[in-house]
Design an enzyme around this catalytic site. Structure first.
Site, PDB file in Angstrom:
ATOM      1  N   CYS A  45      13.678  92.730  74.752  1.00 32.64           N
ATOM      2  CA  CYS A  45      13.015  91.457  75.060  1.00 32.64           C
ATOM      3  C   CYS A  45      11.613  91.677  75.649  1.00 32.64           C
ATOM      4  O   CYS A  45      10.762  92.237  74.983  1.00 32.64           O
ATOM      5  CB  CYS A  45      13.907  90.597  75.961  1.00 32.64           C
ATOM      6  SG  CYS A  45      13.350  88.877  76.020  1.00 32.64           S
TER       7      CYS A  45
ATOM      8  N   HIS B 162      18.599  89.956  72.924  1.00 32.97           N
ATOM      9  CA  HIS B 162      19.354  90.650  73.966  1.00 32.97           C
ATOM     10  C   HIS B 162      20.664  91.192  73.378  1.00 32.97           C
ATOM     11  O   HIS B 162      21.633  90.443  73.286  1.00 32.97           O
ATOM     12  CB  HIS B 162      19.677  89.693  75.118  1.00 32.97           C
ATOM     13  CG  HIS B 162      18.482  89.355  75.941  1.00 32.97           C
ATOM     14  ND1 HIS B 162      18.067  90.129  76.998  1.00 32.97           N
ATOM     15  CD2 HIS B 162      17.591  88.338  75.854  1.00 32.97           C
ATOM     16  CE1 HIS B 162      16.979  89.604  77.530  1.00 32.97           C
ATOM     17  NE2 HIS B 162      16.670  88.508  76.854  1.00 32.97           N
TER      18      HIS B 162
ATOM     19  N   GLU C  79      22.782  93.016  74.764  1.00 30.09           N
ATOM     20  CA  GLU C  79      23.821  92.990  75.811  1.00 30.09           C
ATOM     21  C   GLU C  79      24.443  91.615  75.963  1.00 30.09           C
ATOM     22  O   GLU C  79      25.446  91.457  76.648  1.00 30.09           O
ATOM     23  CB  GLU C  79      23.229  93.485  77.138  1.00 30.09           C
ATOM     24  CG  GLU C  79      22.340  92.504  77.887  1.00 30.09           C
ATOM     25  CD  GLU C  79      20.904  92.407  77.372  1.00 30.09           C
ATOM     26  OE1 GLU C  79      20.626  92.894  76.261  1.00 30.09           O
ATOM     27  OE2 GLU C  79      20.070  91.826  78.092  1.00 30.09           O
TER      28      GLU C  79
END
Lengths: 258, 223
Positions: free
Chosen positions: B90, B200, B202
């Site tokens: 990001c 993202h 994650e």
């Protein structure tokens, strides 16, 4: 393919336990927010919203532990709301693993709090929760006002003006709840949602009133919501997230099905 | 031991990425026999000793660059950027570019040759519909090249994005993933040992965790 409209189940938690009864048939502990969150994540939820309704400040420690436990096992965005009043509260929740915090009463009490929060942590993690109630009389142009304390306390603030002010202060997203519709199961206040969605350029999450899958689709198609939030229709197993998404996809709405 | 250093320069939520790395590390351990240790750090010695580096970032790039410059992060990560497998995420990806147009222009770290640009206030979709900024939510990513980090990730998988600025690469051959939001936007880039994602991983459930698992096993070679 384009950006998908999001479906967000909401968990109300008191002292670390899910309340408003989640009733999955085969879940071991329907009161465990970690297990419920994992279940929703596996079922295809696009985000989880965790609303802390714990009354006393001392019991908030439990909430932080719960958020930490959810974040360690659920790898989709997690928003935490309820009782967020200071920059320290926000830091605590972000450090525990929340991706966004939702601010409601503290913003009404001090609109500059939202600006400070967005400047410190970035707009992407600041959601302003807005509880709005229709105040225009029959035949008058539609008008909504902001209420606090679960819709009991009027503020005299016009909802559209308020949302514009909050976005101007740095809110990255608006969680918009119609207090007229909350708990009614007759659908979102679509006029409210559309008025807010067209007034600002940040994503709007529609909330309050979902009773059937058409309501979710209407929130996007007629209310111009970017995401739809629901609790009871998912908690009580009336519909799965997957069914909701397939229903929306059949109506031509872009959703995440993979 | 597979040592992962998540670079901490005081900006935002590093918990998510560290937790996700620990999660995929524990999934991999029975397969590879190797444990994963994830450390959130700005300590040059720990970064130098790490096997791989994650360069995260959230919020506004201007604020990130202020902290990066104040803490001399560019110098701290310079060797890693040239030698270790690096995953930038990001705003971390944006910070690696040469320049951002935010606030009249901000110089970034320049490890990748590209510019960071604003979506604009009047972004439109292909039907002329208004598109909100930030670009927030799950969008599909079209893979542009074979890459070890794309292994077992189906083409056009959806990943979670949240950003108001996007990257334009000088050399478009380094773009390994594209999304569409009003225009084609760079979703991932790859430059030798660096892989960078605008989304993202994650927070992107299965597709994202697969990418992170691939990163844990990546030797830093492009293919």
């Amino acid at each position: 393919m384009a950006l998908a409209k999001r479906i967000i189940p909401c968990l109300d938690c008191d002292k670390g336990r899910v309340v408003k009864g989640v009733q999955f048939v085969d879940i071991r502990d329907a009161g465990d927010p970690v297990e419920v969150s994992k279940r929703y994540c596996d079922a295809g939820a696009d985000e989880i919203t965790f609303l802390d309704i714990t009354a006393s400040h001392e019991d908030r420690e439990t909430t932080v532990d719960t958020v930490r436990a959810i974040a360690g096992q659920v790898f989709i965005p997690l928003t935490v709301g309820g009782g967020i009043r200071t920059l320290e509260d926000i830091r605590t929740m972000l450090n525990a693993g929340a991706d966004k915090v939702s601010i409601n009463t503290a913003a009404v009490n001090n609109p500059e709090f939202v600006r400070e929060a967005a400047e410190r942590f970035g707009s992407q993690c600041i959601v302003v929760a807005v509880d709005a109630k229709r105040v225009s009389a029959e035949g008058e142009p539609l008008r909504w006002e902001i209420f606090t304390h679960g819709g009991r306390k009027p503020t005299g603030i016009d909802a559209i003006d308020w949302v514009k002010q909050m976005v101007g202060n740095g809110a990255g997203e608006i969680l918009l709840t119609s207090m007229d519709r909350d708990g009614t199961k007759i659908g979102f206040d679509l006029e409210l949602n559309k008025a807010v969605s067209t007034a600002v350029n940040v994503p709007i999450i529609a909330s309050g009133g979902v009773g059937e899958l058409d309501h979710l689709a209407d929130g996007v198609l007629k209310g111009e919501a970017d995401a739809v939030l629901a609790a009871s229709i998912f908690h009580f197993g009336e519909y799965t997230i997957r069914e909701a998404k397939e229903h929306m996809a059949a109506k031509g709405i872009e959703v995440r099905l993979d | 031991m597979n040592n992962v250093a998540v670079i901490d320069y005081g900006m935002g939520n590093l918990h998510s990425v560290a937790k996700a790395m620990e999660h995929v590390g524990s999934q991999l351990q029975p397969v590879t026999g190797e444990a994963t240790e994830v450390v959130v750090t700005a300590d040059p010695a720990i970064i130098a000793a790490a096997d791989r580096v994650i360069f995260p970032g959230v919020g506004a790039i201007r604020d990130c660059m202020i902290e990066i410059n104040r803490l001399n992060v560019g110098e701290i990560v310079e060797d890693a950027m040239k030698s270790k497998p690096v995953l930038a995420i990001c705003v971390g990806m944006q910070a690696l570019m040469s320049h951002s147009e935010e606030n009249g222009g901000v110089d970034c770290l320049g490890f990748l040759q590209g510019r960071v640009r604003y979506f604009g206030d009047d972004l439109r979709g292909d039907q002329g519909e208004r598109l909100k900024v930030p670009h927030m939510g799950w969008n599909s990513v079209k893979q542009q090249a074979h890459h070890p980090l794309w292994r077992d990730v189906p083409d056009n998988s959806r990943f979670y994005f949240v950003h108001s600025y996007y990257v334009e690469m000088e050399d478009v051959s380094k773009v390994t993933g594209l999304s569409v939001y009003g225009k084609e936007i760079v979703a991932t880039v790859s430059d030798s040992n660096i892989f960078a994602t605008q989304f993202h991983p994650e927070k992107s459930q299965n597709a994202g965790l697969t990418l992170l698992r691939n990163f844990l096993q990546w030797d830093g070679a492009a293919d």
